[in-house]
Write a protein that holds these residues in place. Structure first.
Motif, PDB file in Angstrom:
ATOM      1  N   TRP A  97       0.840  -1.199   0.000  1.00  0.00           N
ATOM      2  CA  TRP A  97       0.000   0.000   0.000  1.00  0.00           C
ATOM      3  C   TRP A  97       0.881   1.258   0.000  1.00  0.00           C
ATOM      4  CZ3 TRP A  97      -2.833   2.315   4.779  1.00  0.00           C
ATOM      5  CH2 TRP A  97      -3.759   3.276   4.357  1.00  0.00           C
ATOM      6  N   PRO A  98       0.758   2.121  -0.989  1.00  0.00           N
ATOM      7  CA  PRO A  98       1.652   3.292  -1.085  1.00  0.00           C
ATOM      8  C   PRO A  98       1.568   4.251   0.098  1.00  0.00           C
ATOM      9  CG  PRO A  98       0.606   2.883  -3.200  1.00  0.00           C
ATOM     10  CD  PRO A  98      -0.068   1.985  -2.205  1.00  0.00           C
ATOM     11  N   LEU A  99       0.421   4.274   0.804  1.00  0.00           N
ATOM     12  CA  LEU A  99       0.260   5.220   1.913  1.00  0.00           C
ATOM     13  C   LEU A  99       0.594   4.613   3.273  1.00  0.00           C
ATOM     14  CD1 LEU A  99      -3.037   7.100   0.938  1.00  0.00           C
ATOM     15  CD2 LEU A  99      -0.700   7.448   0.146  1.00  0.00           C
ATOM     16  N   ALA A 100       1.129   3.396   3.282  1.00  0.00           N
ATOM     17  CA  ALA A 100       1.376   2.706   4.548  1.00  0.00           C
ATOM     18  C   ALA A 100       2.283   3.504   5.472  1.00  0.00           C
ATOM     19  CB  ALA A 100       1.982   1.328   4.284  1.00  0.00           C
ATOM     20  N   GLY A 101       3.239   4.236   4.921  1.00  0.00           N
ATOM     21  CA  GLY A 101       4.188   4.987   5.742  1.00  0.00           C
ATOM     22  C   GLY A 101       3.547   6.032   6.622  1.00  0.00           C
ATOM     23  N   MET A 102       2.333   6.472   6.281  1.00  0.00           N
ATOM     24  CA  MET A 102       1.635   7.468   7.087  1.00  0.00           C
ATOM     25  C   MET A 102       0.658   6.843   8.078  1.00  0.00           C
ATOM     26  SD  MET A 102       2.756  10.498   6.378  1.00  0.00           S
ATOM     27  CE  MET A 102       1.478  11.561   7.063  1.00  0.00           C
ATOM     28  N   PHE A 103       0.465   5.525   8.005  1.00  0.00           N
ATOM     29  CA  PHE A 103      -0.548   4.909   8.850  1.00  0.00           C
ATOM     30  C   PHE A 103      -0.032   3.761   9.713  1.00  0.00           C
ATOM     31  CE2 PHE A 103      -3.037   7.015   5.596  1.00  0.00           C
ATOM     32  CZ  PHE A 103      -4.103   7.537   6.318  1.00  0.00           C
ATOM     33  N   ILE A 104       0.978   3.053   9.274  1.00  0.00           N
ATOM     34  CA  ILE A 104       1.420   1.864   9.997  1.00  0.00           C
ATOM     35  C   ILE A 104       2.936   1.723   9.878  1.00  0.00           C
ATOM     36  CG2 ILE A 104      -0.698   0.501   9.785  1.00  0.00           C
ATOM     37  CD1 ILE A 104       0.355  -0.784   7.306  1.00  0.00           C
ATOM     38  N   GLY A 105       3.513   0.947  10.817  1.00  0.00           N
ATOM     39  CA  GLY A 105       4.857   0.453  10.589  1.00  0.00           C
ATOM     40  C   GLY A 105       5.981   1.047  11.410  1.00  0.00           C
ATOM     41  N   LEU A 106       5.913   2.307  11.810  1.00  0.00           N
ATOM     42  CA  LEU A 106       7.044   2.897  12.519  1.00  0.00           C
ATOM     43  C   LEU A 106       7.054   2.482  13.984  1.00  0.00           C
ATOM     44  CD1 LEU A 106       7.175   6.567  11.160  1.00  0.00           C
ATOM     45  CD2 LEU A 106       8.458   4.579  10.386  1.00  0.00           C
ATOM     46  N   THR A 107       8.251   2.508  14.579  1.00  0.00           N
ATOM     47  CA  THR A 107       8.385   2.220  16.003  1.00  0.00           C
ATOM     48  C   THR A 107       8.616   3.501  16.793  1.00  0.00           C
ATOM     49  OG1 THR A 107      10.774   1.837  15.760  1.00  0.00           O
ATOM     50  CG2 THR A 107       9.327  -0.079  15.584  1.00  0.00           C
ATOM     51  N   SER A 108       8.336   4.653  16.185  1.00  0.00           N
ATOM     52  CA  SER A 108       8.433   5.906  16.923  1.00  0.00           C
ATOM     53  C   SER A 108       7.223   6.031  17.830  1.00  0.00           C
ATOM     54  CB  SER A 108       8.494   7.093  15.966  1.00  0.00           C
ATOM     55  OG  SER A 108       7.282   7.222  15.257  1.00  0.00           O
ATOM     56  N   MET A 109       7.294   6.962  18.793  1.00  0.00           N
ATOM     57  CA  MET A 109       6.259   7.027  19.823  1.00  0.00           C
ATOM     58  C   MET A 109       4.897   7.401  19.262  1.00  0.00           C
ATOM     59  SD  MET A 109       7.439  10.433  21.866  1.00  0.00           S
ATOM     60  CE  MET A 109       7.557  12.037  21.072  1.00  0.00           C
TER      61      MET A 109
END
Length: 431
Positions: free
Chosen positions: A92-104
């Motif tokens: 999904w191209p928009l995944a970076g704005m919705f899921i996946g990071l381990t930041s707070m």
């Protein structure tokens, strides 16, 4: 905005399903229509199946409630049913704005509080206050360079050459990012927020690129530590003596770069536009002392907020809000840019830009435990940038009619893609 056909199997027929513009051409009109549709609405995000709905609340008080609700999680892979069930494409191209990071931003307590305490112990209010001189130097350097960016007609794109330069210069200084790395960071941030034809390949390239560049930065600051925030985050420890993991560190730095750049870029751009199209308010601002320009910043955040939509979390249980029951496992999306013009909160003058407005109920930087740590820095940068700009160029004016300005093509950010201005007076004024 078009009402979609509600399937017979829909368990929530009373909650309207509405479409939103993936390119954010007119967020204020769109959010007025969303408010009119009801306090809670649903939509389908670009790239997701029609059966996967995002839920939105359209009232500021409800948005604040979501920020504090115990049954709202930020962890997609645990609580978003569509993600668990394989309905969200892996590319999904928009995944970076919705899921996946381990930041707070994407964590729940106690992990969220652990990270927040560690970061706030080094990214302190005192550290921000001490940056006033550094910010002023960045601003004045950008002002010195502005005349050299005039185009053939004498106009300067203030967004590209002033509003862009200041927050990127400040955040790179804060994080100890050397000059040769900065263009690569700029390109990656732009790629993240651009939703105009973004592909899965673009998203994969972004993920590779950001991790490689952040690795370079961390390796540099481990070898050559300084007084910058990256060096501090490498060594900061929690109450048990633990440090941020390598991935937590990378994702935290990325979040700081993205939030520290994009929010302030749009804030400065939108504030300048607002003042140039409201000469009475500009005259009022000119009479203010430097610290008084904070009134311009706050009213801009309300009247022309800098972010359109942002993930608010995922329901872990049924929640009752705005007269609606939202079931567990649902994606929640916050509205920001247009929500400040809600006449239910600001009365009949909600659509008017007025820097004398008192007691603004501000939701621009979130609410609850996830309130943005960088808010004081963004406010300070914008205040200094605006005061210095209009002090240096008292005859600043738009180079085109305001009606010709077009928003940046992004679902997430709210700001014109360019802001052409003339630095000096000219007989043919455009208002």
């Amino acid at each position: 905005m078009t009402q979609l056909d509600v399937p017979h199997s829909d368990r929530h027929p009373s909650v309207p399903i509405v479409t939103i513009d993936p390119l954010g051409a007119d967020p204020h009109a769109e959010m007025a229509r969303l408010r009119a549709a009801g306090p809670v609405v649903r939509t389908v995000l670009p790239g997701l199946p029609d059966t996967v709905h995002a839920w939105m609340v359209t009232r500021p008080d409800l948005l604040a409630q979501l920020g504090r609700h115990p049954a709202v999680s930020r962890v997609a892979h645990r609580h978003w049913a569509a993600h668990r069930d394989g309905l969200v494409p892996s590319d999904w191209p928009l995944a970076g704005m919705f899921i996946g990071l381990t930041s707070m931003f994407f964590l729940d307590d106690p992990e969220h509080q652990r990270q927040r305490r560690m970061i706030s112990s080094v990214f302190t209010a005192r550290r921000v206050e001490r940056m006033g001189g550094d910010i002023t130097r960045v601003v004045r350097n950008a002002l010195d360079a502005l005349p050299g960016h005039r185009g053939p007609g004498g106009a300067v794109d203030l967004r590209a050459h002033y509003a862009y330069a200041i927050p990127m210069g400040v955040i790179c200084h804060l994080l100890g990012i050397p000059e040769p790395m900065r263009p690569r960071f700029r390109a990656l941030v732009d790629m993240l927020l651009d939703t105009d034809g973004k592909t899965a390949e673009d998203a994969a390239a972004l993920e590779r690129g950001r991790l490689e560049l952040l690795d370079e930065l961390v390796d540099l600051r481990r070898t050559r530590p300084g007084t910058d925030l990256t060096s501090s985050l490498i060594t900061v420890r929690d109450g048990d003596g633990g440090t941020l993991s390598h991935r937590e560190l990378l994702d935290t730095l990325w979040s700081l770069v993205v939030a520290g750049h994009e929010t302030t870029l749009n804030l400065i751009t939108n504030a300048v536009r607002a003042l140039l199209t409201h000469p009475d308010q500009l005259a009022r601002a000119r009479a203010l002392p430097p610290a008084g320009w904070s009134a311009v910043v706050e009213e801009t955040l309300r009247w022309d907020g800098v972010i359109n939509y942002l993930v608010a979390g995922y329901t872990t249980d049924t929640i009752a809000i705005g007269g609606t029951s939202i079931p567990p496992g649902q994606l929640l999306v916050s509205l920001y840019a247009g929500i400040g013009r809600d006449p239910g909160v600001h009365g009949p003058t909600a659509g008017r830009f007025d820097i004398s407005r008192a007691n603004i109920r501000q939701v621009a930087f979130g609410s609850g435990s996830h309130y943005c740590l960088g808010a004081p820095l963004a406010r300070l940068e914008a205040r200094i940038a605006l005061c210095e700009l209009f002090g240096r160029h008292p005859e600043l004016r738009l180079a085109v009619p305001d009606s010709e300005l077009r928003n940046a093509r992004s679902l997430f950010t709210n700001s014109p893609s360019t802001l052409p201005v003339h630095l000096e007076a000219h007989p043919n004024h455009h208002r």
